[in-house]
Design an enzyme around this catalytic site. Structure first.
Site, short mmCIF file in Angstrom:
data_model
loop_
_atom_site.label_atom_id
_atom_site.label_comp_id
_atom_site.label_asym_id
_atom_site.label_seq_id
_atom_site.Cartn_x
_atom_site.Cartn_y
_atom_site.Cartn_z
N HIS A 66 0.78 -1.21 0.04
CA HIS A 66 -0.11 0.04 0.08
C HIS A 66 0.82 1.30 -0.12
CE1 HIS A 66 -3.09 -2.62 2.45
NE2 HIS A 66 -3.73 -2.36 1.15
N LYS A 124 -17.73 -6.68 7.39
CA LYS A 124 -16.28 -7.49 7.60
C LYS A 124 -15.66 -7.26 9.29
CE LYS A 124 -13.22 -8.20 3.62
NZ LYS A 124 -12.44 -7.27 2.67
N SER A 143 -3.02 -7.74 2.73
CA SER A 143 -3.19 -7.45 4.21
C SER A 143 -3.53 -9.01 4.82
CB SER A 143 -4.28 -6.42 4.75
OG SER A 143 -3.90 -5.07 4.11
O1 PNS Z 1 -8.60 -2.96 0.34
P1 PNS Z 1 -9.85 -3.54 -0.29
O2 PNS Z 1 -10.86 -4.29 0.33
O3 PNS Z 1 -9.27 -4.46 -1.47
O4 PNS Z 1 -10.38 -2.10 -0.93
C1 PNS Z 1 -11.71 -2.27 -1.67
C2 PNS Z 1 -12.49 -0.99 -1.77
C3 PNS Z 1 -12.67 -0.49 -0.20
C4 PNS Z 1 -11.67 -0.05 -2.31
C5 PNS Z 1 -13.87 -1.11 -2.39
O5 PNS Z 1 -14.51 -2.39 -2.07
C6 PNS Z 1 -14.48 0.22 -2.37
O6 PNS Z 1 -14.48 1.07 -3.13
N1 PNS Z 1 -15.61 0.11 -1.45
C7 PNS Z 1 -16.42 1.33 -1.10
C8 PNS Z 1 -17.83 1.00 -1.63
C9 PNS Z 1 -18.14 1.36 -3.08
O7 PNS Z 1 -17.91 2.64 -3.61
N2 PNS Z 1 -18.65 0.40 -3.78
C10 PNS Z 1 -18.72 0.22 -5.26
C11 PNS Z 1 -17.28 -0.13 -6.05
S1 PNS Z 1 -17.87 0.02 -7.71
#
Ligand code: PNS
Length: 169
Positions: free
Chosen positions: A27, A51, A137
């Site tokens: 990251h 989660k 992670s």
């Molecule tokens: O570190 P991660 O868990 O891979 O991150 C994923 C994350 C948090 C970036 C993604 O799930 C996200 O953008 N979630 C926010 C909710 C949202 O906007 N969902 C629609 C995505 S198209």
């Protein structure tokens, strides 16, 4: 004065979103590179209530603040909702994501297209350094849980926090 000379220069902003449970050197590599491309980088811990994390959102934010302080242009906060709404509220036109391998691409492309369709916000992908192409992670937590050496994969403060949380010395 009228015309472009009278206008305040617009800061170029981008967001690096994620769960960051906890932040890893992978990251950090992406955040550091984004911080050299943009005036302000917003690192946002996206809250996912379904989660259960190892670290609380506040703990994740504190760790991110500590390890990014030296860059001087990073703002860290949490958000509960759609990433594009976070972007809209702060006038952020770009999302920066790391791509570790082809396997990341399918889902990342879907999200990038969805986010662009919802709001016009652009997603820019930075290829992860090969040193961290396998890093996540979840893997860090699993290896740490069983006492494996992860000292080269996370910043020192994160290593200490993991040891404290998992009861390892
Ligand atoms: O570190 P991660 O868990 O891979 O991150 C994923 C994350 C948090 C970036 C993604 O799930 C996200 O953008 N979630 C926010 C909710 C949202 O906007 N969902 C629609 C995505 S198209």
């Amino acid at each position: 004065m009228t015309g472009p000379e009278s206008e305040e220069p617009q800061l170029r902003r981008a967001v690096c979103p994620g769960s960051f449970d906890p932040i890893t050197n992978g990251h950090l590599d992406i955040i550091a590179r984004a911080s050299r491309l943009y005036d302000v980088v917003h690192v946002v811990v996206m809250i996912n209530q379904s989660k259960q994390g190892l670290f609380t959102v506040d703990e994740r934010i504190e760790l991110i603040r500590e390890v990014t302080a030296e860059y001087g242009n990073i703002q860290v906060e949490a958000y509960h909702g759609l990433l594009v709404d976070f972007c809209k509220q702060r006038d952020i036109p770009a999302i920066v994501k790391g791509l570790r391998a082809v396997s990341d691409f399918d889902y990342e492309l879907q999200m990038a297209q969805m986010n662009n369709g919802l709001s016009g916000v652009e997603t820019l992908f930075i290829p992860t350094s090969p040193t961290y192409s396998f890093l996540s992670s979840s893997l860090v937590k699993e290896v740490a849980q069983w006492g494996g050496d992860i000292s080269h994969l996370v910043p020192g403060v994160v290593l200490e926090a993991l040891k404290g949380r998992l009861g390892k010395s």
